[in-house]
Design a protein around this motif. Structure first.
Motif: not given
Length: 311
Positions: A251-252, A261-262, A268-270, A298-301
């Motif tokens: 992912l980098e 990213i971490a 990303s959690h609401p 992204s969704d792929n990530d």
């Protein structure tokens, strides 16, 4: 820097906060006070407005360092501290005892003195076990501390859904501090949905899994004396975690460092209000703060993350 509401409290906090455990100096290897102060000041310059500490971090030393940074700008900074794991009231085995509201209030007052402030924005119960008498003592003390204006909101530091529900049985819980990361997604099952449904703010500690998700650890790393991670290299879970890190490196790229990213993942959690990675230097504080705006996942990530670290 982006900002979020702490549950239903109305308190607005930066989505990246400053975790002040390491600067206490007694758990994470060598630390230099001047560098710790520089790290906090740099974080604030970059828009961080939330610092989390505890009385047990360096036996009060972390709180005294935080006091130096918030002086003169207290109204602009959200401060949380915790009580329950350190104090002079002890049982025969040497464990701290908080079985009366008075002992909790005494601990909070001591933290206020070290922080050189007359209130904290969030006061957390720092217990990791469910002792009925201590739970009740904290809940009664919370009411008094709020009434007296010493705390604006209250919470508990735990990952136990039963413990959280116990504290919140009268809807009195404002926030929960919990361990959550790519390598520990278990809160996604019950805890985070419960917090979201009940308007309780979620403060994430360990979003980098104590440095593992920084991507800088190797299998032959040697941690210094006095570091709680000293024995990690010999433990299988650590080796397994590094295997997962190797897969996540896909992912980098460019400014998409693994640590950013971490941090973006937990944000990303609401249900999450803020993540509080630690930092001992200004450079680390800069890296943490940068995750507020990049990278978006992204969704792929997210799919790869879930494959590497399934629930």
């Amino acid at each position: 820097m982006n900002y979020r509401k702490l549950g239903r409290t109305g308190i607005e906090i930066s989505e990246i906060g400053f975790g002040a455990w390491a600067i206490g100096g007694d758990a994470w290897g060598p630390v230099v006070d001047n560098q710790s102060i520089e790290a906090m000041n740099r974080a604030l310059e970059l828009g961080v407005n939330f610092i989390d500490t505890a009385d047990v971090y360096g036996s009060g030393h972390s709180e005294t360092l935080v006091a130096k940074v918030i002086k003169g700008r207290r109204d602009k900074i959200v401060v949380s501290t915790k009580g329950g794991l350190w104090g002079h009231h002890r049982d025969p085995q040497g464990a701290p005892v908080y079985d009366t509201p008075e002992k909790v209030i005494e601990a909070c007052d001591a933290s206020l003195r070290r922080l050189e402030t007359d209130y904290v924005d969030i006061y957390f119960c720092h217990l990791w076990w469910d002792k009925e008498e201590e739970t009740e003592a904290f809940m009664r003390a919370f009411d008094t501390l709020k009434r007296d204006g010493k705390v604006r909101s209250v919470g508990v530091s735990t990952e136990s859904i039963d413990y959280i529900k116990h504290f919140n049985r009268e809807g009195a819980l404002d926030a929960v501090q919990l361990d959550y990361s790519i390598l520990n997604r278990s809160p996604e099952k019950e805890v985070l949905p419960y917090l979201q449904d009940n308007g309780i703010g979620a403060v994430v500690r360990g979003p980098l899994k104590m440095g593992i998700l920084s991507g800088k650890f190797t299998r032959d790393i040697v941690f210094p004396e006095g570091d709680i991670r000293k024995n990690w290299p010999s433990e299988q879970w650590f080796k397994d975690s590094l295997d997962k890190v190797d897969r996540l490196r896909a992912l980098e790229g460019g400014e998409r460092s693994l640590s950013r990213i971490a941090l973006r993942y937990v944000l990303s959690h609401p249900a999450v209000s803020s993540a509080i990675p630690g930092a001992k230097t200004a450079v680390q504080a800069e890296s943490n703060a940068s995750a507020s705006v990049r990278p978006l996942l992204s969704d792929n990530d997210l799919q790869l993350i879930r494959e590497v670290s399934p629930l």
